[in-house]
Design a protein around this motif. Structure first.
Motif, PDB file in Angstrom:
ATOM      1  N   ASP A   1       0.481  21.723 -57.909  1.00 36.00           N
ATOM      2  CA  ASP A   1       0.923  20.537 -58.661  1.00 36.00           C
ATOM      3  C   ASP A   1       2.223  19.943 -58.131  1.00 36.00           C
ATOM      4  OD1 ASP A   1      -1.289  20.706 -60.308  1.00 36.00           O
ATOM      5  OD2 ASP A   1      -0.214  21.720 -61.938  1.00 36.00           O
ATOM      6  N   TRP A   2       3.176  20.817 -57.761  1.00 35.87           N
ATOM      7  CA  TRP A   2       4.449  20.296 -57.272  1.00 35.87           C
ATOM      8  C   TRP A   2       4.272  19.541 -55.962  1.00 35.87           C
ATOM      9  CZ3 TRP A   2       7.856  20.100 -53.281  1.00 35.87           C
ATOM     10  CH2 TRP A   2       9.110  19.573 -53.585  1.00 35.87           C
ATOM     11  N   TRP A   3       3.605  20.141 -54.996  1.00 32.26           N
ATOM     12  CA  TRP A   3       3.419  19.465 -53.705  1.00 32.26           C
ATOM     13  C   TRP A   3       2.541  18.225 -53.843  1.00 32.26           C
ATOM     14  CZ3 TRP A   3       6.375  19.398 -49.780  1.00 32.26           C
ATOM     15  CH2 TRP A   3       7.190  20.488 -49.511  1.00 32.26           C
ATOM     16  N   ALA A   4       1.560  18.253 -54.714  1.00 31.55           N
ATOM     17  CA  ALA A   4       0.682  17.091 -54.904  1.00 31.55           C
ATOM     18  C   ALA A   4       1.455  15.851 -55.313  1.00 31.55           C
ATOM     19  CB  ALA A   4      -0.395  17.412 -55.933  1.00 31.55           C
ATOM     20  N   THR A   5       2.554  16.047 -56.024  1.00 30.98           N
ATOM     21  CA  THR A   5       3.327  14.904 -56.516  1.00 30.98           C
ATOM     22  C   THR A   5       4.678  14.743 -55.822  1.00 30.98           C
ATOM     23  OG1 THR A   5       4.217  16.245 -58.322  1.00 30.98           O
ATOM     24  CG2 THR A   5       2.221  14.956 -58.785  1.00 30.98           C
TER      25      THR A   5
ATOM     26  N   MET B   1       0.855  23.757 -40.194  1.00 24.94           N
ATOM     27  CA  MET B   1       1.504  22.487 -40.394  1.00 24.94           C
ATOM     28  C   MET B   1       2.680  22.702 -41.314  1.00 24.94           C
ATOM     29  SD  MET B   1      -1.033  20.532 -43.058  1.00 24.94           S
ATOM     30  CE  MET B   1      -2.246  21.781 -43.366  1.00 24.94           C
ATOM     31  N   THR B   2       3.516  21.692 -41.404  1.00 26.02           N
ATOM     32  CA  THR B   2       4.644  21.737 -42.326  1.00 26.02           C
ATOM     33  C   THR B   2       4.592  20.502 -43.211  1.00 26.02           C
ATOM     34  OG1 THR B   2       5.963  22.900 -40.666  1.00 26.02           O
ATOM     35  CG2 THR B   2       7.148  21.939 -42.531  1.00 26.02           C
ATOM     36  N   TRP B   3       4.689  20.725 -44.515  1.00 21.71           N
ATOM     37  CA  TRP B   3       4.765  19.635 -45.487  1.00 21.71           C
ATOM     38  C   TRP B   3       6.228  19.394 -45.822  1.00 21.71           C
ATOM     39  CZ3 TRP B   3       0.852  21.984 -49.494  1.00 21.71           C
ATOM     40  CH2 TRP B   3      -0.438  21.965 -48.955  1.00 21.71           C
ATOM     41  N   TYR B   4       6.568  18.128 -46.050  1.00 20.91           N
ATOM     42  CA  TYR B   4       7.933  17.751 -46.417  1.00 20.91           C
ATOM     43  C   TYR B   4       7.912  16.907 -47.684  1.00 20.91           C
ATOM     44  CZ  TYR B   4       9.042  19.180 -41.676  1.00 20.91           C
ATOM     45  OH  TYR B   4       9.180  19.895 -40.512  1.00 20.91           O
ATOM     46  N   ALA B   5       8.903  17.108 -48.524  1.00 19.82           N
ATOM     47  CA  ALA B   5       8.996  16.362 -49.780  1.00 19.82           C
ATOM     48  C   ALA B   5       9.467  14.928 -49.565  1.00 19.82           C
ATOM     49  CB  ALA B   5       9.924  17.069 -50.753  1.00 19.82           C
ATOM     50  N   ASP B   6      10.173  14.683 -48.474  1.00 24.12           N
ATOM     51  CA  ASP B   6      10.703  13.346 -48.229  1.00 24.12           C
ATOM     52  C   ASP B   6      10.114  12.746 -46.955  1.00 24.12           C
ATOM     53  OD1 ASP B   6      12.343  13.668 -50.454  1.00 24.12           O
ATOM     54  OD2 ASP B   6      13.990  14.472 -49.254  1.00 24.12           O
ATOM     55  N   ALA B   7      10.095  11.435 -46.911  1.00 25.96           N
ATOM     56  CA  ALA B   7       9.673  10.736 -45.698  1.00 25.96           C
ATOM     57  C   ALA B   7      10.626  11.100 -44.570  1.00 25.96           C
ATOM     58  CB  ALA B   7       9.674   9.227 -45.938  1.00 25.96           C
ATOM     59  N   GLY B   8      10.167  10.961 -43.346  1.00 23.20           N
ATOM     60  CA  GLY B   8      11.008  11.247 -42.196  1.00 23.20           C
ATOM     61  C   GLY B   8      11.196  12.726 -41.938  1.00 23.20           C
ATOM     62  N   TYR B   9      10.294  13.574 -42.510  1.00 27.80           N
ATOM     63  CA  TYR B   9      10.316  15.019 -42.266  1.00 27.80           C
ATOM     64  C   TYR B   9      11.612  15.646 -42.765  1.00 27.80           C
ATOM     65  CZ  TYR B   9       7.090  12.640 -39.296  1.00 27.80           C
ATOM     66  OH  TYR B   9       6.142  11.763 -38.841  1.00 27.80           O
ATOM     67  N   LYS B  10      12.009  15.243 -43.967  1.00 22.00           N
ATOM     68  CA  LYS B  10      13.254  15.723 -44.575  1.00 22.00           C
ATOM     69  C   LYS B  10      12.975  16.309 -45.946  1.00 22.00           C
ATOM     70  CE  LYS B  10      15.924  12.300 -42.099  1.00 22.00           C
ATOM     71  NZ  LYS B  10      16.663  11.067 -42.163  1.00 22.00           N
ATOM     72  N   GLY B  11      13.985  16.933 -46.506  1.00 20.40           N
ATOM     73  CA  GLY B  11      13.877  17.497 -47.846  1.00 20.40           C
ATOM     74  C   GLY B  11      13.217  18.860 -47.837  1.00 20.40           C
ATOM     75  N   THR B  12      12.812  19.285 -49.007  1.00 21.87           N
ATOM     76  CA  THR B  12      12.134  20.577 -49.159  1.00 21.87           C
ATOM     77  C   THR B  12      10.910  20.606 -48.252  1.00 21.87           C
ATOM     78  OG1 THR B  12      12.876  20.727 -51.444  1.00 21.87           O
ATOM     79  CG2 THR B  12      10.988  22.081 -50.840  1.00 21.87           C
TER      80      THR B  12
ATOM     81  N   HIS C   1      -3.970  14.898 -53.167  1.00 21.81           N
ATOM     82  CA  HIS C   1      -4.901  15.833 -53.797  1.00 21.81           C
ATOM     83  C   HIS C   1      -5.436  16.841 -52.781  1.00 21.81           C
ATOM     84  CE1 HIS C   1      -8.254  17.445 -56.065  1.00 21.81           C
ATOM     85  NE2 HIS C   1      -9.075  17.022 -55.142  1.00 21.81           N
ATOM     86  N   LYS C   2      -5.753  16.341 -51.561  1.00 19.63           N
ATOM     87  CA  LYS C   2      -6.379  17.201 -50.550  1.00 19.63           C
ATOM     88  C   LYS C   2      -5.832  16.862 -49.177  1.00 19.63           C
ATOM     89  CE  LYS C   2     -10.743  16.507 -49.210  1.00 19.63           C
ATOM     90  NZ  LYS C   2     -12.213  16.485 -49.242  1.00 19.63           N
ATOM     91  N   VAL C   3      -5.597  17.903 -48.362  1.00 20.61           N
ATOM     92  CA  VAL C   3      -5.142  17.760 -46.978  1.00 20.61           C
ATOM     93  C   VAL C   3      -6.172  18.454 -46.095  1.00 20.61           C
ATOM     94  CG1 VAL C   3      -3.344  18.328 -45.305  1.00 20.61           C
ATOM     95  CG2 VAL C   3      -2.714  17.822 -47.676  1.00 20.61           C
ATOM     96  N   HIS C   4      -6.733  17.733 -45.141  1.00 22.23           N
ATOM     97  CA  HIS C   4      -7.626  18.343 -44.148  1.00 22.23           C
ATOM     98  C   HIS C   4      -6.995  18.104 -42.784  1.00 22.23           C
ATOM     99  CE1 HIS C   4     -11.233  19.889 -42.325  1.00 22.23           C
ATOM    100  NE2 HIS C   4     -11.163  18.891 -41.480  1.00 22.23           N
ATOM    101  N   VAL C   5      -6.606  19.179 -42.101  1.00 21.77           N
ATOM    102  CA  VAL C   5      -5.952  19.087 -40.806  1.00 21.77           C
ATOM    103  C   VAL C   5      -6.903  19.642 -39.734  1.00 21.77           C
ATOM    104  CG1 VAL C   5      -4.748  21.298 -41.040  1.00 21.77           C
ATOM    105  CG2 VAL C   5      -3.792  19.529 -39.585  1.00 21.77           C
TER     106      VAL C   5
END
Length: 87
Positions: free
Chosen positions: A34-38, A1-12, A81-85
């Protein structure tokens, strides 16, 4: 999967992989640092991973949400806190 810092699949973004190959019905559970959690605001699945369950930093849970999911503006935005895919 890919995590994005911004809504709309944008940013880091960060590509996240499980240790045992492609996704299955059991799926994978990840605890963001910690960074991705917030900072996480949207997720795209890869391969067969098309569902996600999130737990927020304050304990709110959701499950069975179809991927991709842009959750900016919800209680999980910048609070994961937690991601289950899984599929």
């Amino acid at each position: 999967m890919t995590w994005y810092a911004d809504a709309g699949y944008k940013g880091t973004s960060a590509a996240i992989y499980g240790d045992y190959g492609t996704c299955d019905a059991a799926g994978y559970t990840f605890y963001p640092n910690d960074w991705w959690a917030t900072n996480m605001s949207s997720i795209r699945g890869d391969q067969h991973c098309d569902k996600v369950a999130l737990t927020s930093l304050v304990g709110f849970e959701t499950g069975g949400v179809s991927l991709p999911w842009s959750f900016g503006g919800t209680r999980w935005n910048d609070s994961v806190h937690k991601v289950h895919v899984y599929y």
